[in-house]
Design a protein around this motif. Structure first.
Motif, PDB file in Angstrom:
ATOM      1  N   GLY A  39       0.921  -1.284  -0.166  1.00 11.08           N
ATOM      2  CA  GLY A  39      -0.104   0.003   0.140  1.00 11.08           C
ATOM      3  C   GLY A  39       0.847   1.190   0.012  1.00 11.08           C
ATOM      4  O   GLY A  39       1.954   1.301   0.590  1.00 11.08           O
ATOM      5  N   GLY A  40       0.249   2.365  -0.309  1.00 12.30           N
ATOM      6  CA  GLY A  40       0.922   3.612  -0.477  1.00 12.30           C
ATOM      7  C   GLY A  40       1.272   4.060   0.582  1.00 12.30           C
ATOM      8  O   GLY A  40       2.337   4.716   1.054  1.00 12.30           O
ATOM      9  N   ILE A  41       0.250   3.900   1.791  1.00 19.35           N
ATOM     10  CA  ILE A  41       0.751   4.492   3.068  1.00 19.35           C
ATOM     11  C   ILE A  41       0.958   3.211   4.242  1.00 19.35           C
ATOM     12  O   ILE A  41       2.191   3.245   4.954  1.00 19.35           O
ATOM     13  CB  ILE A  41      -0.474   4.969   3.901  1.00 19.35           C
ATOM     14  N   GLY A  77      -3.926   1.571  -3.249  1.00 16.69           N
ATOM     15  CA  GLY A  77      -3.118   2.956  -3.267  1.00 16.69           C
ATOM     16  C   GLY A  77      -3.051   3.462  -1.756  1.00 16.69           C
ATOM     17  O   GLY A  77      -1.851   4.385  -1.705  1.00 16.69           O
ATOM     18  N   PHE A  78      -3.853   3.151  -0.770  1.00 20.20           N
ATOM     19  CA  PHE A  78      -3.606   3.914   0.514  1.00 20.20           C
ATOM     20  C   PHE A  78      -3.122   2.629   1.490  1.00 20.20           C
ATOM     21  O   PHE A  78      -2.234   2.624   2.144  1.00 20.20           O
ATOM     22  CB  PHE A  78      -4.876   4.526   1.077  1.00 20.20           C
ATOM     23  N   ALA A  79      -4.059   1.627   1.476  1.00 18.20           N
ATOM     24  CA  ALA A  79      -3.724   0.516   2.402  1.00 18.20           C
ATOM     25  C   ALA A  79      -3.762  -0.994   1.515  1.00 18.20           C
ATOM     26  O   ALA A  79      -4.902  -1.210   0.859  1.00 18.20           O
ATOM     27  CB  ALA A  79      -4.532   0.255   3.654  1.00 18.20           C
ATOM     28  N   GLY A  80      -2.804  -1.647   1.837  1.00 17.32           N
ATOM     29  CA  GLY A  80      -2.887  -2.965   0.782  1.00 17.32           C
ATOM     30  C   GLY A  80      -4.010  -3.815   1.436  1.00 17.32           C
ATOM     31  O   GLY A  80      -4.722  -4.378   0.658  1.00 17.32           O
ATOM     32  N   THR A  86     -10.879  -2.869  11.865  1.00 19.66           N
ATOM     33  CA  THR A  86     -11.352  -1.429  11.641  1.00 19.66           C
ATOM     34  C   THR A  86     -10.269  -0.330  11.466  1.00 19.66           C
ATOM     35  O   THR A  86      -9.465  -0.732  12.056  1.00 19.66           O
ATOM     36  CB  THR A  86     -12.539  -1.376  12.896  1.00 19.66           C
ATOM     37  N   ALA A  87     -10.893   0.506  10.916  1.00 20.07           N
ATOM     38  CA  ALA A  87      -9.889   1.732  10.909  1.00 20.07           C
ATOM     39  C   ALA A  87     -10.944   2.917  10.617  1.00 20.07           C
ATOM     40  O   ALA A  87     -11.914   2.905  10.102  1.00 20.07           O
ATOM     41  CB  ALA A  87      -8.997   1.696   9.501  1.00 20.07           C
ATOM     42  N   THR A  88     -10.526   3.999  11.143  1.00 22.32           N
ATOM     43  CA  THR A  88     -11.268   5.367  10.887  1.00 22.32           C
ATOM     44  C   THR A  88     -10.261   6.339   9.890  1.00 22.32           C
ATOM     45  O   THR A  88      -8.994   6.332  10.164  1.00 22.32           O
ATOM     46  CB  THR A  88     -11.654   6.020  11.986  1.00 22.32           C
ATOM     47  N   PHE A  89     -10.840   6.926   8.988  1.00 25.50           N
ATOM     48  CA  PHE A  89     -10.171   8.010   8.165  1.00 25.50           C
ATOM     49  C   PHE A  89     -10.866   9.118   8.548  1.00 25.50           C
ATOM     50  O   PHE A  89     -11.964   9.352   7.851  1.00 25.50           O
ATOM     51  CB  PHE A  89     -10.234   7.354   6.623  1.00 25.50           C
ATOM     52  N   PHE A 142      -7.991   2.609  -2.888  1.00 27.66           N
ATOM     53  CA  PHE A 142      -8.067   3.109  -1.609  1.00 27.66           C
ATOM     54  C   PHE A 142      -7.432   2.015  -0.892  1.00 27.66           C
ATOM     55  O   PHE A 142      -6.254   1.937  -0.205  1.00 27.66           O
ATOM     56  CB  PHE A 142      -8.944   3.963  -1.160  1.00 27.66           C
ATOM     57  N   ILE A 143      -8.247   0.849  -0.715  1.00 28.76           N
ATOM     58  CA  ILE A 143      -7.880  -0.135   0.106  1.00 28.76           C
ATOM     59  C   ILE A 143      -8.134  -1.477  -0.871  1.00 28.76           C
ATOM     60  O   ILE A 143      -9.004  -1.624  -1.403  1.00 28.76           O
ATOM     61  CB  ILE A 143      -8.927  -0.564   1.370  1.00 28.76           C
TER      62      ILE A 143
END
Length: 159
Positions: A75-77, A113-116, A121-124, A157-158
């Motif tokens: 992932g990008g991040i 692109g953001f997380a592979g 759970t995640a918050t954005f 994104f994910i």
């Protein structure tokens, strides 16, 4: 492998204002592989949350590998996370390009692109205006190994 941190597994880790401008290039063979512009892999217990705030990745991720894997995330991040995550004002402005032979989807894999791979759970926060993927998103070229039955998750994104 991460642009800032390869692996984090501690209690309530906070990464603030981290910037990666270096390109990550991986070639070779591995049983599992996790690459991210800021963090390669984040693991911890369910009660601990990792937090990234104001982090920017402007370095591309390029993986060319002959890999037979059980687990992989690019992932990008962040390449892979299976602990609760919080992302605030983070930006990926770089390409994630993966080319693999013998991709065995025996378990969990993802390219984003953001997380592979998102295994928790995640918050954005501010994800519509600040936390977004501004890179060339993802280029994923793979040849699955014979007998492989599960696809990889691929997303802008994910994964």
């Amino acid at each position: 492998m991460g642009g800032i941190v390869g692996k984090t597994s501690g209690k309530n880790n906070v990464f603030k204002d981290c910037v990666n401008n270096s390109n990550i290039v991986v070639t070779g063979t591995a049983p599992s592989l996790f690459t991210g512009g800021i963090i390669g892999i984040s693991t911890s217990s369910a009660s601990n949350k990792a937090k990234l705030e104001g982090c920017i990745n402007d370095g591309s991720t390029n993986v060319t590998a002959n890999v037979v894997v059980d687990y992989a995330g690019f992932g990008g991040i962040v390449g892979w996370y299976n602990t609760a995550m919080e992302f605030i004002d983070c930006t990926n402005a770089a390409k994630v390009e993966i080319s693999m032979n013998n991709w065995t989807a025996a378990s969990s894999q993802g390219v984003g692109g953001f997380a592979g791979y998102a295994g928790a759970t995640a918050t954005f926060d501010n994800c519509k205006t600040v936390v977004n993927n501004e890179g060339d998103v993802v280029k994923f070229n793979s040849k699955r190994a014979s007998g492989s039955t599960r696809p990889a998750g691929v997303g802008g994104f994910i994964g």
